[in-house]
Motif scaffolding. Sequence first.
Motif, PDB file in Angstrom:
ATOM      1  N   PHE A   1       0.806  -1.213   0.000  1.00 46.61           N
ATOM      2  CA  PHE A   1       0.000   0.000   0.000  1.00 46.61           C
ATOM      3  C   PHE A   1       0.838   1.260   0.000  1.00 46.61           C
ATOM      4  CE2 PHE A   1      -3.012   3.035   1.961  1.00 46.61           C
ATOM      5  CZ  PHE A   1      -3.954   2.966   0.965  1.00 46.61           C
ATOM      6  N   SER A   2       2.030   1.179   0.583  1.00 46.17           N
ATOM      7  CA  SER A   2       2.809   2.397   0.791  1.00 46.17           C
ATOM      8  C   SER A   2       3.134   3.167  -0.499  1.00 46.17           C
ATOM      9  CB  SER A   2       4.086   2.072   1.562  1.00 46.17           C
ATOM     10  OG  SER A   2       4.778   1.050   0.888  1.00 46.17           O
ATOM     11  N   PRO A   3       3.295   2.529  -1.668  1.00 45.60           N
ATOM     12  CA  PRO A   3       3.568   3.354  -2.853  1.00 45.60           C
ATOM     13  C   PRO A   3       2.442   4.329  -3.181  1.00 45.60           C
ATOM     14  CG  PRO A   3       3.973   1.033  -3.319  1.00 45.60           C
ATOM     15  CD  PRO A   3       3.328   1.099  -1.979  1.00 45.60           C
ATOM     16  N   VAL A   4       1.194   4.003  -2.778  1.00 50.05           N
ATOM     17  CA  VAL A   4       0.068   4.843  -3.194  1.00 50.05           C
ATOM     18  C   VAL A   4       0.201   6.281  -2.693  1.00 50.05           C
ATOM     19  CG1 VAL A   4      -2.436   5.135  -3.096  1.00 50.05           C
ATOM     20  CG2 VAL A   4      -1.456   2.871  -3.507  1.00 50.05           C
ATOM     21  N   PRO A   5       0.365   6.503  -1.369  1.00 48.39           N
ATOM     22  CA  PRO A   5       0.495   7.905  -0.929  1.00 48.39           C
ATOM     23  C   PRO A   5       1.730   8.596  -1.504  1.00 48.39           C
ATOM     24  CG  PRO A   5       0.795   6.370   0.914  1.00 48.39           C
ATOM     25  CD  PRO A   5       0.298   5.572  -0.235  1.00 48.39           C
ATOM     26  N   VAL A   6       2.801   7.836  -1.662  1.00 49.35           N
ATOM     27  CA  VAL A   6       4.009   8.438  -2.240  1.00 49.35           C
ATOM     28  C   VAL A   6       3.722   8.920  -3.660  1.00 49.35           C
ATOM     29  CG1 VAL A   6       6.390   7.987  -2.951  1.00 49.35           C
ATOM     30  CG2 VAL A   6       5.499   6.982  -0.820  1.00 49.35           C
ATOM     31  N   LEU A   7       3.046   8.066  -4.444  1.00 49.61           N
ATOM     32  CA  LEU A   7       2.728   8.443  -5.820  1.00 49.61           C
ATOM     33  C   LEU A   7       1.774   9.631  -5.872  1.00 49.61           C
ATOM     34  CD1 LEU A   7       2.357   4.938  -7.497  1.00 49.61           C
ATOM     35  CD2 LEU A   7       4.079   6.682  -7.996  1.00 49.61           C
ATOM     36  N   VAL A   8       0.821   9.669  -4.918  1.00 46.49           N
ATOM     37  CA  VAL A   8      -0.107  10.805  -4.880  1.00 46.49           C
ATOM     38  C   VAL A   8       0.671  12.109  -4.721  1.00 46.49           C
ATOM     39  CG1 VAL A   8      -1.910  11.937  -3.515  1.00 46.49           C
ATOM     40  CG2 VAL A   8      -2.102   9.499  -4.033  1.00 46.49           C
ATOM     41  N   VAL A   9       1.597  12.118  -3.774  1.00 48.45           N
ATOM     42  CA  VAL A   9       2.378  13.334  -3.517  1.00 48.45           C
ATOM     43  C   VAL A   9       3.199  13.703  -4.756  1.00 48.45           C
ATOM     44  CG1 VAL A   9       4.254  14.324  -2.146  1.00 48.45           C
ATOM     45  CG2 VAL A   9       2.443  12.977  -1.034  1.00 48.45           C
ATOM     46  N   LEU A  10       3.831  12.696  -5.361  1.00 50.03           N
ATOM     47  CA  LEU A  10       4.656  12.967  -6.541  1.00 50.03           C
ATOM     48  C   LEU A  10       3.817  13.547  -7.679  1.00 50.03           C
ATOM     49  CD1 LEU A  10       7.084   9.903  -6.679  1.00 50.03           C
ATOM     50  CD2 LEU A  10       7.639  12.298  -6.204  1.00 50.03           C
ATOM     51  N   LEU A  11       2.661  12.924  -7.914  1.00 53.11           N
ATOM     52  CA  LEU A  11       1.795  13.384  -9.000  1.00 53.11           C
ATOM     53  C   LEU A  11       1.308  14.804  -8.744  1.00 53.11           C
ATOM     54  CD1 LEU A  11      -0.625  10.585 -10.243  1.00 53.11           C
ATOM     55  CD2 LEU A  11       0.757  12.140 -11.611  1.00 53.11           C
ATOM     56  N   ALA A  12       0.897  15.052  -7.488  1.00 54.71           N
ATOM     57  CA  ALA A  12       0.388  16.383  -7.158  1.00 54.71           C
ATOM     58  C   ALA A  12       1.474  17.430  -7.411  1.00 54.71           C
ATOM     59  CB  ALA A  12      -0.073  16.422  -5.695  1.00 54.71           C
ATOM     60  N   TRP A  13       2.692  17.096  -7.019  1.00 54.31           N
ATOM     61  CA  TRP A  13       3.811  18.016  -7.253  1.00 54.31           C
ATOM     62  C   TRP A  13       4.000  18.256  -8.752  1.00 54.31           C
ATOM     63  CZ3 TRP A  13       6.429  21.789  -5.596  1.00 54.31           C
ATOM     64  CH2 TRP A  13       7.608  22.169  -6.251  1.00 54.31           C
ATOM     65  N   SER A  14       3.882  17.170  -9.494  1.00 51.86           N
ATOM     66  CA  SER A  14       4.090  17.268 -10.933  1.00 51.86           C
ATOM     67  C   SER A  14       2.969  18.071 -11.604  1.00 51.86           C
ATOM     68  CB  SER A  14       4.222  15.857 -11.483  1.00 51.86           C
ATOM     69  OG  SER A  14       3.726  15.770 -12.769  1.00 51.86           O
ATOM     70  N   ILE A  15       1.752  17.984 -11.065  1.00 49.24           N
ATOM     71  CA  ILE A  15       0.655  18.796 -11.604  1.00 49.24           C
ATOM     72  C   ILE A  15       0.939  20.281 -11.342  1.00 49.24           C
ATOM     73  CG2 ILE A  15      -1.795  19.372 -11.319  1.00 49.24           C
ATOM     74  CD1 ILE A  15      -2.257  16.367 -10.702  1.00 49.24           C
ATOM     75  N   TRP A  16       1.355  20.578 -10.119  1.00 52.97           N
ATOM     76  CA  TRP A  16       1.700  21.945  -9.737  1.00 52.97           C
ATOM     77  C   TRP A  16       2.754  22.511 -10.682  1.00 52.97           C
ATOM     78  CZ3 TRP A  16      -0.441  25.050  -6.080  1.00 52.97           C
ATOM     79  CH2 TRP A  16       0.237  26.201  -5.776  1.00 52.97           C
ATOM     80  N   ASP A  17       3.778  21.697 -10.891  1.00 50.28           N
ATOM     81  CA  ASP A  17       4.864  22.071 -11.772  1.00 50.28           C
ATOM     82  C   ASP A  17       4.369  22.260 -13.209  1.00 50.28           C
ATOM     83  OD1 ASP A  17       7.752  22.428 -11.988  1.00 50.28           O
ATOM     84  OD2 ASP A  17       7.619  20.682 -13.324  1.00 50.28           O
ATOM     85  N   GLY A  18       3.445  21.368 -13.610  1.00 51.01           N
ATOM     86  CA  GLY A  18       2.891  21.434 -14.959  1.00 51.01           C
ATOM     87  C   GLY A  18       2.122  22.721 -15.197  1.00 51.01           C
ATOM     88  N   VAL A  19       1.423  23.187 -14.157  1.00 53.72           N
ATOM     89  CA  VAL A  19       0.685  24.447 -14.298  1.00 53.72           C
ATOM     90  C   VAL A  19       1.672  25.589 -14.482  1.00 53.72           C
ATOM     91  CG1 VAL A  19      -0.862  26.064 -13.134  1.00 53.72           C
ATOM     92  CG2 VAL A  19      -1.286  23.613 -12.973  1.00 53.72           C
ATOM     93  N   THR A  20       2.747  25.568 -13.679  1.00 61.93           N
ATOM     94  CA  THR A  20       3.758  26.612 -13.788  1.00 61.93           C
ATOM     95  C   THR A  20       4.344  26.676 -15.197  1.00 61.93           C
ATOM     96  OG1 THR A  20       4.329  25.977 -11.533  1.00 61.93           O
ATOM     97  CG2 THR A  20       5.786  27.577 -12.632  1.00 61.93           C
ATOM     98  N   HIS A  21       4.609  25.507 -15.775  1.00 64.46           N
ATOM     99  CA  HIS A  21       5.255  25.481 -17.084  1.00 64.46           C
ATOM    100  C   HIS A  21       4.276  25.302 -18.241  1.00 64.46           C
ATOM    101  CE1 HIS A  21       8.616  24.437 -14.334  1.00 64.46           C
ATOM    102  NE2 HIS A  21       9.259  25.287 -15.131  1.00 64.46           N
ATOM    103  N   SER A  22       2.970  25.470 -17.956  1.00 64.02           N
ATOM    104  CA  SER A  22       1.943  25.376 -19.002  1.00 64.02           C
ATOM    105  C   SER A  22       2.056  24.102 -19.856  1.00 64.02           C
ATOM    106  CB  SER A  22       2.000  26.603 -19.933  1.00 64.02           C
ATOM    107  OG  SER A  22       1.849  27.761 -19.173  1.00 64.02           O
ATOM    108  N   HIS A  23       2.107  22.975 -19.193  1.00 63.01           N
ATOM    109  CA  HIS A  23       2.053  21.703 -19.937  1.00 63.01           C
ATOM    110  C   HIS A  23       0.605  21.405 -20.295  1.00 63.01           C
ATOM    111  CE1 HIS A  23       5.992  20.196 -17.911  1.00 63.01           C
ATOM    112  NE2 HIS A  23       6.222  20.994 -18.940  1.00 63.01           N
ATOM    113  N   GLU A  24       0.155  21.861 -21.435  1.00 58.68           N
ATOM    114  CA  GLU A  24      -1.302  21.807 -21.628  1.00 58.68           C
ATOM    115  C   GLU A  24      -1.836  20.404 -21.848  1.00 58.68           C
ATOM    116  OE1 GLU A  24      -1.931  24.871 -24.616  1.00 58.68           O
ATOM    117  OE2 GLU A  24      -1.468  23.397 -26.152  1.00 58.68           O
ATOM    118  N   ARG A  25      -1.043  19.487 -22.402  1.00 57.00           N
ATOM    119  CA  ARG A  25      -1.594  18.166 -22.679  1.00 57.00           C
ATOM    120  C   ARG A  25      -1.430  17.189 -21.512  1.00 57.00           C
ATOM    121  NH1 ARG A  25      -2.143  15.720 -27.231  1.00 57.00           N
ATOM    122  NH2 ARG A  25      -2.686  16.916 -29.075  1.00 57.00           N
ATOM    123  N   ARG A  26      -0.241  17.253 -20.869  1.00 57.67           N
ATOM    124  CA  ARG A  26       0.070  16.221 -19.877  1.00 57.67           C
ATOM    125  C   ARG A  26      -0.764  16.353 -18.607  1.00 57.67           C
ATOM    126  NH1 ARG A  26       6.341  16.741 -19.754  1.00 57.67           N
ATOM    127  NH2 ARG A  26       5.943  18.263 -21.385  1.00 57.67           N
TER     128      ARG A  26
END
Lengths: 334, 468
Positions: free
Chosen positions: A232-257
């Motif tokens: 189970f432990s990978p799930v929360p880790v992946l959530v945090v990583l993805l959320a960070w990557s979404i935040w980063d994606g907004v900053t860099h205007s990754h419109e598709r990903r």
Amino acid sequence: MTIDLPLIWYFLIGFAVAMYVVMDGFSLGVGILYPFFRDDAHRDVMMNTTSPVWDGNQTWMILGGAGLYGAFPLAYATFLPALYLPLILMLLSLIFRGIAFEFRFKSTRSRKWFDLAFSGGSMVATFSQGMVLGGIINGLNVENRSFAGGPFDWFSPFALFIGVALIIGYALLGASWLIMKTEGSLQRRCYQLARPLTILMVLCTLIVGVWTPLDNSRVAERWFTFPNILWFSPVPVLVVLLAWSIWDGVTHSHERRLFFKVLGLFFLGLSGLVISFFPLIIPPDVTMWDAASSRASQLFLLIGYAVLIPIILAYTGYSYYVFRGKVREGEGYY
Amino acid sequence: MAGLEALDLARFQFAFTVSFHILFPAFSIGLASYLMILEGLWLRTGREVYHNLYRFWVRIFAVAFGLGVVSGVVMAYQFGTNWSGFAERAGDITGVLLTYEVLTAFFLEAGFLGIMLFGEDRVGKRLHFFATCMVAIGTLISMTWILMSNSWMQTPAGYEIVDGRFEPANWLAIMFNPSFPYRIVHMGLAAFISVGFVVGGVGGYHLLRNRRDEAARKMFSMAMWAIVVALPLQIMAGDMHGLNTLEHQPAKVAAMEGHWENEPGSAGMPLVLFGMPDMDSASNRFEITVPHASSLILTHSWNGQIEGLKQWPRDEWPDVPLVFWTFRIMVGLGMLMLGVGLLGLFLRWRGRLYDSAWFHRAMMFATPVGFIALLAGWITTEAGRQPWVVYGMLRTTDAVSSLHAGSLWASLVGFLLVYAIIFGIGIYYMVRLVRAEPMAQEPHGGPGEERQPKRPMSGADEAFEEQN
């Protein structure tokens, strides 16, 4: 060796539900975001991004529902009366929403009413779906193969919270969908909305992650025992990583990903559900094998699914392919 | 008492949603076949009037199909919400049949409906006609699955009881159960007749506006032929269905006839034309009867008898006045429709079919008559099945969900309001469509385009409000 048909059906219906969440989630999200856009031209474009595909998206909900009736009659016969009020509310709002899709573009003077039906319907349908999910996680009282609880058993602060969380989640999904499908001022507004929505969504995930095991000792037991905790432990880790990557994606205007990353968040939530409850189909006690219909029924039904699901998938894929690319103002899909 | 009230509410709420729903599939079934005939005639004769009529009616078909999908989604959930005992015990059989109906409908939407509604300028004429035929056949297959499920509830077969649940033992026996062949013929004809009256009513409306309008004349003429051919067939089919019911569900027939007990001696069974069935005294008040007529109809003999209601325990009776009256409404309207058909034939023979404004007006008012008869017939057969949900095997009281009356009230009011608004809008729009001049409209669209089959209603592009 015999094939474990209930297991196949468990995943088939799980697949239908996942497809529904993935595909109708963003179109509900577009409706939820309507109040943030006052401009009629923006609203046109927003609806245009989803109107060619939304009806096909709802296919999956009916496939899941009808499949449950044939493959797991006990689950169908328990969920529906137990979750009667939120489910009826969901159906009624989806009807309103469906009619708004069809008639908004055909109307001029009554347009504001169809706008209201679209955004109100989307919001109430989402909230109801969240409460249904919350009610199921909380567990349903089954005795002698039928639901033995009251009309408000599903109601709890937890279920209400899941309802709100799902609205936020679908809104984020809708915003990332619009970022992919639009441009200009509409897209900029969606970028602005994506940031607070991401924060809220992570917050909600965190709260659900703490609240569920606190409320539900069996889930706590499953999560925090060895070796389950390793799975189970990978799930929360992946959530945090993805959320960070979404935040980063907004900053860099990754419109598709962005859209696919938000989908990833939903997929993680769904897999969390499966990890927490497998092989239960009606928490807290009923497993998929208890609820399954007879082998003859599941086998007969499987033939139909085996033929139809690939056709529906191919058609769906084709529709999205034809409809790829940006939607612009004045470019009608209605 | 509270339990009974919830049961009645569950029945009423279900009856409301299912009655509303059935109108749209019935309309789609009949109209799809009509469209198939129109396009076939167009390809054969090359006459543009058939093509114009096809384009005219296909838009209306699109909207009706869309409304049927909307009200059908609700039906997919109603079996579990209201009848969880039934869903749990009979889901192995009825759940599977219902799912096959859903799969059939989706298969159609995914494929041929798109070509039919939007593909005319993209595929060859023959392929387009093939798509129309497939949609027409598909609606009939959809009806087949549903009626298999319903007939199985009326005359269950091919099952075995395991731990109190119905499990499939023989799928062919389940699907082709004893009442299924009769029911499908009766319902199929009812759908054709209902649409015949709609087409006739719309044709009458356009003839009143312009009796030279070729399209209006053509549709009116076709509808009158359909009515006068289908009605006698339907009366025959209804008679045979009645005899089948007598064999398998005699108590239902006794209720339909208001027949309480056998007369001693050889008086034969009179036909009760009119009466007020009273379940407490087990008799009809104010009855007007025709001697021996029921014996003739039901046993095809002068003095034949069928079992009266008193031969069953009181708790196995259906609601007699409801069954008795809805049956009379259906039969009465059937006779009326036959009369209209014959009158049309007479006017045609005298060469006055297109010149009798009074008849066109009458047909306009008769537009819903087929649907009313269809609903009355469904109430007869469904209310007549009571108190059973699976005839003789599972009582409705054991099938109902343990819902509270309050929940049911809430949902009933919700459905009443929402259906009134939504279908008010839909029907208002359909009326706008039928009032338009019948002429060719070029179709455009396809998967992923502005108009496509996952949104059948996009097949019509008339503005929602009157344009000023």
